[in-house]
Design an enzyme around this catalytic site. Sequence first.
Site, PDB file in Angstrom:
ATOM      1  N   LYS A  55       0.851  -1.203   0.000  1.00 38.54           N
ATOM      2  CA  LYS A  55       0.000   0.000   0.000  1.00 38.54           C
ATOM      3  C   LYS A  55       0.878   1.242   0.000  1.00 38.54           C
ATOM      4  O   LYS A  55       0.624   2.190  -0.736  1.00 38.54           O
ATOM      5  CB  LYS A  55      -0.920  -0.010   1.230  1.00 38.54           C
ATOM      6  N   GLN A  99      -4.567  -1.376   9.591  1.00 34.84           N
ATOM      7  CA  GLN A  99      -4.504  -2.712   9.001  1.00 34.84           C
ATOM      8  C   GLN A  99      -5.113  -3.749   9.952  1.00 34.84           C
ATOM      9  O   GLN A  99      -4.744  -3.823  11.122  1.00 34.84           O
ATOM     10  CB  GLN A  99      -3.029  -3.065   8.696  1.00 34.84           C
ATOM     11  N   ASP A 122     -11.093   2.967   3.918  1.00 35.19           N
ATOM     12  CA  ASP A 122     -11.431   1.538   3.877  1.00 35.19           C
ATOM     13  C   ASP A 122     -12.948   1.330   3.801  1.00 35.19           C
ATOM     14  O   ASP A 122     -13.414   0.219   3.528  1.00 35.19           O
ATOM     15  CB  ASP A 122     -10.911   0.842   5.145  1.00 35.19           C
TER      16      ASP A 122
END
Length: 295
Positions: A55, A99, A122
């Site tokens: 990422k 994460q 997200d």
Amino acid sequence: MAQATRIDGKAKAAELSAAITAESAKLLKEHGLIPGLAVVIIGDDPASQVYVRNKKRTAEACGFYSVQHSLPADVTEADLLQLIDDLNRDIAVHGILVQLPLPGHLDEQRITQSISPTKDVDGFHYINIGKLTASKTDDAFVPCTPAGCMLMIQDQLGRDLSGKSAVVIGRSNIVGKPMASLLLAANATVTITHSRTKDLPAVCRGADIVVAAVGRANMVKGNWIKPGAVIIDVGINRIEVGGDSKSKLTGDVDYDEALQVASALTPVPGGVGPMTIVMLMSNTLRAAKLAAGIR
Ligand code: NAD
């Protein structure tokens, strides 16, 4: 019947990534704006480390400001919430990602809900889930994996899925449920299936679109698939091949069997995975533009 088209997620992701990089350069030139992505990782889970590295690398390649916060596995919830609060206030950061999975002592919901909905790239905040469920897809940050799947489906079948029947296998908050909401918003007739579904093969056989997000290697067989269906394989499973503890990645769909029946399908690897990362970049770019009031 001819073999199915292999949907090349890697090529599509590269195409989108180039467009995002160009738009990011334009934002800098015309508005002095650099999209910023902050990634928070807790502990040292090797798979999470790989995802976070990818990422960060992709964000930098797109011309973004990218910052990573690596916290020890025993970080307190209070310290993590403090960091998120700081990032929520940081004007150089437009997107925040924590994460998952988190160590057991941290409350996943409390953490994901503490991220500002305007920086929730997200798409896990209840505000964004609510907007997506209300079919306000243009106004929501949509979770990256289903957003990428949807682009690949619409490449095959067009934007409007009226009259199409879609079966989503898996009902997770991250993949299955948002996927179903996206399909519904595009007018598909959607069935969500899961581990308690009766006669899943028969349900799948009625579908023009199947999205498999389970985590069971090669579960969806060729005879589960309606001839001509579009198949999106989200699953990532590591299976052993031969001896010497060699392994490879495989999806939830029996690729070789599906290839003989479907009209198009995604491979694993090289299908959904690369699209997921690029959708994160797309969400971050959008968050930056929204923050700056740029349409
Ligand atoms: P999850 O474990 O949260 O959910 C799995 C779902 O599958 C559950 O809803 C469960 O009811 C259902 N299920 C389990 N066994 C089943 C069965 N026998 N029949 C029908 N349904 C069954 O997983 P998730 O986070 O949604 O991820 C699913 C898969 O997708 C995993 O392999 C994961 O690694 C992969 N994944 C890939 C990406 C990507 O970018 N490619 C992103 C997220 C997840």
